[in-house]
Design a protein around this motif. Sequence first.
Motif, PDB file in Angstrom:
ATOM      1  N   GLU A   1       5.464  17.817   2.192  1.00 18.66           N
ATOM      2  CA  GLU A   1       5.939  18.536   3.365  1.00 18.66           C
ATOM      3  C   GLU A   1       6.823  19.686   2.899  1.00 18.66           C
ATOM      4  O   GLU A   1       6.988  19.902   1.683  1.00 18.66           O
ATOM      5  N   SER A   2       7.385  20.450   3.826  1.00 16.52           N
ATOM      6  CA  SER A   2       8.158  21.623   3.465  1.00 16.52           C
ATOM      7  C   SER A   2       9.419  21.729   4.303  1.00 16.52           C
ATOM      8  O   SER A   2       9.388  21.501   5.518  1.00 16.52           O
ATOM      9  N   LEU A   3      10.507  22.058   3.662  1.00 17.54           N
ATOM     10  CA  LEU A   3      11.784  22.293   4.324  1.00 17.54           C
ATOM     11  C   LEU A   3      12.334  23.615   3.817  1.00 17.54           C
ATOM     12  O   LEU A   3      12.665  23.752   2.631  1.00 17.54           O
ATOM     13  N   ASP A   4      12.389  24.604   4.721  1.00 18.32           N
ATOM     14  CA  ASP A   4      12.875  25.942   4.347  1.00 18.32           C
ATOM     15  C   ASP A   4      12.137  26.466   3.117  1.00 18.32           C
ATOM     16  O   ASP A   4      12.734  26.979   2.159  1.00 18.32           O
ATOM     17  N   ASN A   5      10.808  26.305   3.164  1.00 18.44           N
ATOM     18  CA  ASN A   5       9.914  26.783   2.107  1.00 18.44           C
ATOM     19  C   ASN A   5      10.098  26.052   0.765  1.00 18.44           C
ATOM     20  O   ASN A   5       9.580  26.496  -0.249  1.00 18.44           O
ATOM     21  N   SER A   6      10.837  24.958   0.787  1.00 21.63           N
ATOM     22  CA  SER A   6      10.979  24.129  -0.405  1.00 21.63           C
ATOM     23  C   SER A   6      10.133  22.874  -0.249  1.00 21.63           C
ATOM     24  O   SER A   6      10.086  22.285   0.836  1.00 21.63           O
ATOM     25  N   PRO A   7       9.450  22.432  -1.304  1.00 21.50           N
ATOM     26  CA  PRO A   7       8.596  21.248  -1.189  1.00 21.50           C
ATOM     27  C   PRO A   7       9.415  19.980  -1.014  1.00 21.50           C
ATOM     28  O   PRO A   7      10.441  19.791  -1.665  1.00 21.50           O
ATOM     29  N   ILE A   8       8.954  19.135  -0.123  1.00 21.62           N
ATOM     30  CA  ILE A   8       9.503  17.794   0.063  1.00 21.62           C
ATOM     31  C   ILE A   8       8.381  16.818  -0.247  1.00 21.62           C
ATOM     32  O   ILE A   8       7.335  16.820   0.409  1.00 21.62           O
ATOM     33  N   PHE A   9       8.592  15.987  -1.255  1.00 22.79           N
ATOM     34  CA  PHE A   9       7.591  15.002  -1.656  1.00 22.79           C
ATOM     35  C   PHE A   9       7.797  13.731  -0.853  1.00 22.79           C
ATOM     36  O   PHE A   9       8.939  13.313  -0.607  1.00 22.79           O
ATOM     37  N   THR A  10       6.701  13.125  -0.423  1.00 30.23           N
ATOM     38  CA  THR A  10       6.808  11.918   0.398  1.00 30.23           C
ATOM     39  C   THR A  10       6.096  10.743  -0.252  1.00 30.23           C
ATOM     40  O   THR A  10       5.089  10.902  -0.945  1.00 30.23           O
ATOM     41  N   ARG A  11       6.669   9.567  -0.037  1.00 34.40           N
ATOM     42  CA  ARG A  11       6.053   8.303  -0.418  1.00 34.40           C
ATOM     43  C   ARG A  11       5.996   7.439   0.840  1.00 34.40           C
ATOM     44  O   ARG A  11       7.043   7.082   1.397  1.00 34.40           O
ATOM     45  N   THR A  12       4.814   7.132   1.290  1.00 36.98           N
ATOM     46  CA  THR A  12       4.638   6.248   2.439  1.00 36.98           C
ATOM     47  C   THR A  12       4.256   4.871   1.945  1.00 36.98           C
ATOM     48  O   THR A  12       3.273   4.729   1.191  1.00 36.98           O
ATOM     49  N   LEU A  13       5.032   3.854   2.339  1.00 35.09           N
ATOM     50  CA  LEU A  13       4.807   2.486   1.874  1.00 35.09           C
ATOM     51  C   LEU A  13       4.634   1.547   3.049  1.00 35.09           C
ATOM     52  O   LEU A  13       5.397   1.603   4.026  1.00 35.09           O
ATOM     53  N   ASN A  14       3.604   0.708   2.950  1.00 34.97           N
ATOM     54  CA  ASN A  14       3.421  -0.432   3.851  1.00 34.97           C
ATOM     55  C   ASN A  14       3.613  -1.685   3.011  1.00 34.97           C
ATOM     56  O   ASN A  14       2.834  -1.943   2.073  1.00 34.97           O
ATOM     57  N   VAL A  15       4.662  -2.463   3.323  1.00 40.24           N
ATOM     58  CA  VAL A  15       5.016  -3.637   2.520  1.00 40.24           C
ATOM     59  C   VAL A  15       4.925  -4.877   3.407  1.00 40.24           C
ATOM     60  O   VAL A  15       5.557  -4.943   4.462  1.00 40.24           O
ATOM     61  N   SER A  16       4.135  -5.847   2.957  1.00 37.50           N
ATOM     62  CA  SER A  16       4.020  -7.088   3.727  1.00 37.50           C
ATOM     63  C   SER A  16       5.259  -7.952   3.511  1.00 37.50           C
ATOM     64  O   SER A  16       6.020  -7.738   2.555  1.00 37.50           O
ATOM     65  N   PRO A  17       5.501  -8.947   4.373  1.00 37.15           N
ATOM     66  CA  PRO A  17       6.693  -9.795   4.212  1.00 37.15           C
ATOM     67  C   PRO A  17       6.716 -10.510   2.866  1.00 37.15           C
ATOM     68  O   PRO A  17       5.689 -10.921   2.331  1.00 37.15           O
ATOM     69  N   SER A  18       7.921 -10.638   2.327  1.00 35.80           N
ATOM     70  CA  SER A  18       8.129 -11.284   1.044  1.00 35.80           C
ATOM     71  C   SER A  18       9.066 -12.464   1.208  1.00 35.80           C
ATOM     72  O   SER A  18       9.923 -12.478   2.100  1.00 35.80           O
ATOM     73  N   GLU A  19       8.921 -13.437   0.328  1.00 38.70           N
ATOM     74  CA  GLU A  19       9.829 -14.579   0.349  1.00 38.70           C
ATOM     75  C   GLU A  19      11.214 -14.200  -0.165  1.00 38.70           C
ATOM     76  O   GLU A  19      12.183 -14.900   0.088  1.00 38.70           O
TER      77      GLU A  19
ATOM     78  N   LEU B   1       0.869  -1.173   0.000  1.00 34.35           N
ATOM     79  CA  LEU B   1       0.000   0.000   0.000  1.00 34.35           C
ATOM     80  C   LEU B   1       0.904   1.220   0.000  1.00 34.35           C
ATOM     81  O   LEU B   1       1.893   1.276   0.734  1.00 34.35           O
ATOM     82  N   GLU B   2       0.564   2.207  -0.837  1.00 33.03           N
ATOM     83  CA  GLU B   2       1.420   3.387  -0.941  1.00 33.03           C
ATOM     84  C   GLU B   2       0.570   4.632  -1.089  1.00 33.03           C
ATOM     85  O   GLU B   2      -0.446   4.631  -1.797  1.00 33.03           O
ATOM     86  N   THR B   3       1.000   5.719  -0.428  1.00 37.72           N
ATOM     87  CA  THR B   3       0.356   7.010  -0.596  1.00 37.72           C
ATOM     88  C   THR B   3       1.413   8.084  -0.714  1.00 37.72           C
ATOM     89  O   THR B   3       2.573   7.892  -0.337  1.00 37.72           O
TER      90      THR B   3
END
Length: 910
Positions: free
Chosen positions: A355-373, A349-351
């Motif tokens: 966010e912002s750092l010193d008025n500069s945009p910071i793009f985020t990717r949040t990932l939930n990854v289930s266990p893999s073989e 699952l990803e969204t």
Amino acid sequence: MYKIRCLFYSSVILFLIAGCNQGQNKNDTGYPVSSGFILSESEIPDFEKDLDHRGLIEAWGDRQEESLRTGEHIYNNICFNCHGNHEQEGSLPTAFKFWKDTFKVGGDPFSMYQTLTRGYGSMPPQTNLTPVEKYDIIHYIRETFLKEKNPSQYIEIDSAYLASIPSGGTLGPAPKEFKPWAEMDYGNFLINTYELVGLDAAPRERSSGPSPLPDENYINANFAYKGIAVRLDKGEGGIAAGNAWMMFDHDLMRVAGAWTGEGFIDWEAILFNGRHNISPRTVGDLHFENKVEPGWANPKTGSFEDPRFIARDKRKFGPLPNDWAHYQGLYQYGDRVILSYTVGNAKVLETFGLESLDNSPIFTRTLNVSPSEMKLKMRVAPVGTAVSMVGDGAVLKEERGHWVLEVQPSLSAKVKLLIGKSGTKGLDLYAKRSAPPESLEPFTKGGAARYPQRLKTTILMGESEGPFQVDVMNPPFDSPWKNQFRLSGIDFFKDPNEGVVCTTDGDVWHVRGFIDKLGALSWQRIASGLFQPLGIKVINGSIFVTCRDQLVRLHDMNGDGETDFYESFNNDHQVTDHFHEFAMGLQTDKEGNFYYAKSARHARQALVPQHGTLIKVSKDGKNSEIIATGFRAANGVCINPDGTFIVTDQEGHWNPMNRINWVKKGGFYGNMFGYNPPADSTDSGMEQPLVWVERDRDQSPSELLWVESKKWGPLNGKLLNLSYGYGKVFVVPFEKIGDQVQGGVFELPIPRFSTGIMRGRFNPGDGQLYVCGLSAWGSTQPQLGGLYRIRATGKPMHIPVGIHVFKDGIELTFTDRLDAKSVQDLNNFTVKTWDLLRSRKYGSAHHNIQTLEVSKVVLDKDRKTVKLIIPNIQPTWVMEIKFDLKNEKGESVTGLIQNTIHRLGENSIL
């Protein structure tokens, strides 16, 4: 910028060639009187009736440069698509060429203005151009093309001419910029094909020349062919009103890039501003991007090497193999988008966020990854991009010029990636105070409705006296989201009072009130952001939608009626950047398998196997296969009672005219620009259509359907064809001789609809036909979209519903009894035939035109069957049978059947 719709679906003589005769009769408003106009005088805005045409033309002298500049802008940005210029052919080779063709009727400025305003023949009325704009484009055409290159068509403007045209009291409304495609609230995501570019992008490469056009060199372009654009900043108005976006490519499971700016995209696309041969580009500052390569490594090998299909132009298309990665769909939770996909046997699952750092945009990717073989690896961004990470279960590494996220076997991961433009300082320090990654599972249960309003519209009941009534069921054109309502599909729920319609702008609406007695409809927007939906089907309460990138199933997770999960039921087919490869229609067979048609590229050879095909998707959505090939612009699918199919196609290259095809599995249907065509390009190397449909009858046939209603009397069980081009409905009488189906079309006695008609369904509750349509590519009809109910009244129809060809004549069967004396009068019938020439050229002229002698006419005992004895009857591409008869009450029965004869019957007609 301006809304002129040049036609590409079929070869019609377009812009201005059917202008009004300069010398024909005029009424007291100064407008010529002609039955050829699309808009009647009552449909013209009031200001047009008191317009100062003389003053508008005289004003050219005072605003010469401005007028020519405005006219050039309109022509080059919109009209050029179809017409081209003296140096480069437009996308419609048969479109009028102002620099060399001869006007068939009036070519003076006032006559040209009437054609623009009211439409004539195949020329649609230009309802969104102001009088000043119309005269500006006329001025540009006259001075640029007619005066120097086609002087015989240039009519001088002198005092006598000016005195002959109306001089009213108004110049009409002032011109204004009109961009409905950019003003609509699409929601916070919009799926499309996009090209990602930065601030200093080079101009687009657009090939030209004779067909087939050469392929551009796009090998290094960053196209997201199945791009999910997501707005990241807060605010109303949806994705078009945003300032920051991220793009996910669900073919490759990669983030294609992220950008900021004052505009979302440049809106250069056939279904946005009307441009042909182009895909929209991002505008603004591209903060980072990833190449058109897999976003995740092959979990079995750890390699990012792309294994997909390689097209002729060396680009790769289509999704990754399912056991590598598979896109499952997206969840909508408020303004948030949560992507769901698999990598190997791991669920992701990803969204995205901002966010912002010193008025500069910071793009985020949040990932939930289930266990893999197996160990998993994901490319984040090229080295040099500022990247940091928050969370557990994964690490960031540099590998071969990329930042790579690595997840070890048997471990779950919950991480948030922070991505800034190259040169961003202090990102690792900022990561320490950034909020931890969220668990995304709670956002998959459904959130509050984004579109809670239920909009109301009134049903306008028809009042005609004939065999059919048409009720207008207009959508809420004044919706708060500024929807264009270009309706492209309709179907009903188990409760026949409720149904769904989709729009090519990406919406799905739940509509209530179809058959109750309240005379009103309720419209609930239940889905948005889809990629050009052009078909919809309800199966056991589930809604399926045909989109250009996938077949989607809509899920309401919390019972509020709105879609919370857009399931990618099947996304096998390949998508390129070409504007013309629409996915059309949606039907299911008795076993539950799905069918839709995929159009080919216009004026170009196919790049991928799905171009120009009929596609079957298995009942469970896991597999797909190509059923038939060789289509050009296949607008919809009909499944016949015997399990075969009908697919329409449009005039163009290798299509001398529109065709209605009775489709056999494995058949090839004529477009040699399709993928891997047969070696035999002659007519015998293709399956023949049921009928070649002349542009005078219908410039663009859409979907066919079988009548399933006893209320439709003698038409019950018959075949209908809907007209996108002219907003009509035809009955299709046919027969089968050997293995060849052949027949014709006859227009039902219903006035043209105000929009092109795309799809129709019979409602099992009231037994009537509901049709919807749009005007986006090339219908002559002026309204963007509409919904209608066609009711059979039970009155006599006098429609030919049967056709049979014999070795010495042709037999027509009508729905109602005819007057014997009128039938037996040979002067009441005219039969003409002609041939077409199929070639790589666009369309065909008429060849070998003949008028056939009708030596005798016999009315059968049922007084409905007419036998025309035609001694010289032969197989022919096109036959027209005109009749002027009377019914048994002495009332006029006139009409025209246009048909095709491939084979003569073995028996005599008598």
